[in-house]
Design an enzyme around this catalytic site. Structure first.
Site, PDB file in Angstrom:
ATOM      1  N   ASN B  37      18.448-100.757 -39.597  1.00 21.12           N
ATOM      2  CA  ASN B  37      17.321-100.134 -40.291  1.00 21.12           C
ATOM      3  C   ASN B  37      16.424-101.211 -40.899  1.00 21.12           C
ATOM      4  O   ASN B  37      16.917-102.138 -41.534  1.00 21.12           O
ATOM      5  CB  ASN B  37      17.893 -99.226 -41.387  1.00 21.12           C
ATOM      6  CG  ASN B  37      16.839 -98.369 -42.061  1.00 21.12           C
ATOM      7  OD1 ASN B  37      15.904 -98.879 -42.670  1.00 21.12           O
ATOM      8  ND2 ASN B  37      16.984 -97.061 -41.957  1.00 21.12           N
ATOM      9  N   HIS B  48      14.781 -97.056 -37.580  1.00 26.36           N
ATOM     10  CA  HIS B  48      16.134 -96.732 -38.002  1.00 26.36           C
ATOM     11  C   HIS B  48      17.099 -97.642 -37.221  1.00 26.36           C
ATOM     12  O   HIS B  48      16.690 -98.335 -36.292  1.00 26.36           O
ATOM     13  CB  HIS B  48      16.417 -95.254 -37.729  1.00 26.36           C
ATOM     14  CG  HIS B  48      15.935 -94.352 -38.830  1.00 26.36           C
ATOM     15  ND1 HIS B  48      16.292 -93.036 -38.940  1.00 26.36           N
ATOM     16  CD2 HIS B  48      15.117 -94.600 -39.892  1.00 26.36           C
ATOM     17  CE1 HIS B  48      15.731 -92.508 -40.012  1.00 26.36           C
ATOM     18  NE2 HIS B  48      15.006 -93.428 -40.605  1.00 26.36           N
ATOM     19  N   CYS B  75      20.441 -89.237 -37.674  1.00 29.04           N
ATOM     20  CA  CYS B  75      19.499 -88.218 -38.193  1.00 29.04           C
ATOM     21  C   CYS B  75      18.848 -87.509 -37.005  1.00 29.04           C
ATOM     22  O   CYS B  75      19.068 -87.868 -35.851  1.00 29.04           O
ATOM     23  CB  CYS B  75      18.462 -88.881 -39.098  1.00 29.04           C
ATOM     24  SG  CYS B  75      17.170 -89.774 -38.203  1.00 29.04           S
ATOM     25  N   ASP B 138      14.142 -92.521 -46.642  1.00 30.89           N
ATOM     26  CA  ASP B 138      14.534 -92.812 -45.265  1.00 30.89           C
ATOM     27  C   ASP B 138      14.919 -91.578 -44.472  1.00 30.89           C
ATOM     28  O   ASP B 138      14.862 -91.584 -43.243  1.00 30.89           O
ATOM     29  CB  ASP B 138      15.701 -93.807 -45.254  1.00 30.89           C
ATOM     30  CG  ASP B 138      15.818 -94.506 -43.903  1.00 30.89           C
ATOM     31  OD1 ASP B 138      14.815 -95.092 -43.471  1.00 30.89           O
ATOM     32  OD2 ASP B 138      16.884 -94.440 -43.282  1.00 30.89           O
TER      33      ASP B 138
END
Lengths: 143, 143
Positions: B37, B48, B75, B138
């Site tokens: 990241n 990311h 994610c 984030d």
């Protein structure tokens, strides 16, 4: 707002790249950032139109009232971006030449506006016909 | 393979960044690229751990036999990346501190291996406790 994304796509095409452009706006129509696919230009598979626009918009603390405008239906990668960051709305130039995750986004609360912009359709259709191998690479379709 | 991702996460932490690392391997265990990241370091919200590893692996023509190894459950953005490019397998260090789209990936044919690596859990838990605002930024959680 779509004109900004179309202009980005044309820039990409002129650079020898894949003609997909995008732009992130506030709900009031203020441009936060725009960009285009840079796979060929930067030799970078991670830069789609939407991710380039997202990067160029810089770090934002709240995306809920922003609008992502893109010339083409966002692929799963870019749809995931929209969902993870809670981008409130997506405006799509066309989903005729490629259909990604926009219905999934709508099901998950994103306000999706699907246009049928002939500039976008023609640009992609011609590009795909001329460079099928590049297009397949960009959407992860193996030979 | 997880060690490479953990090492990347530690590099990110040492740089003052968010400690999430990833690495893309062939099915035979050959490292194609690794990354972490870079939101803080590059001031870039689009990087990311997984997207950095994907970028550093360069342009690949077929991801079906590759394995994405990541210290944390991917994610939606990174899960979308995996799905769009048909990455065949994902190995996850932990999904205790954050759970993203790994179940969705499994439902869509990706071979998902979820570990419970205490190095990963501790690193993220400590980071989130110390920098909740960075962590929320984030993953798109607005204040």
């Amino acid at each position: 707002m779509l004109d900004v994304a179309v202009e980005e796509a044309r820039k990409g095409l002129a650079e020898g790249g894949i003609p997909i452009g995008a732009a992130l706006f506030t709900a009031d129509g203020v441009l936060l950032g725009s960009g285009h696919n840079r796979r060929v230009q930067n030799d970078d598979p991670s830069v789609h139109g939407e991710t380039d626009a997202f990067r160029n918009a810089g770090r934002q603390r709240d995306y809920r009232k922003t609008v992502m405008v893109t010339t083409l239906s966002p692929c799963w990668y870019c749809s995931g971006l929209v969902r993870q960051f809670n981008i409130g709305a997506v405006v799509i130039g066309e989903a005729t030449t490629f259909s990604g995750g926009h219905e999934w986004l709508a099901e998950n609360g994103v306000q999706v506006t699907l246009l049928d912009d002939q500039r976008c359709v023609t640009m992609m259709r011609e590009f795909i016909a001329e460079h099928p191998e590049l297009w397949n690479e960009d959407i992860g379709v193996a030979e």
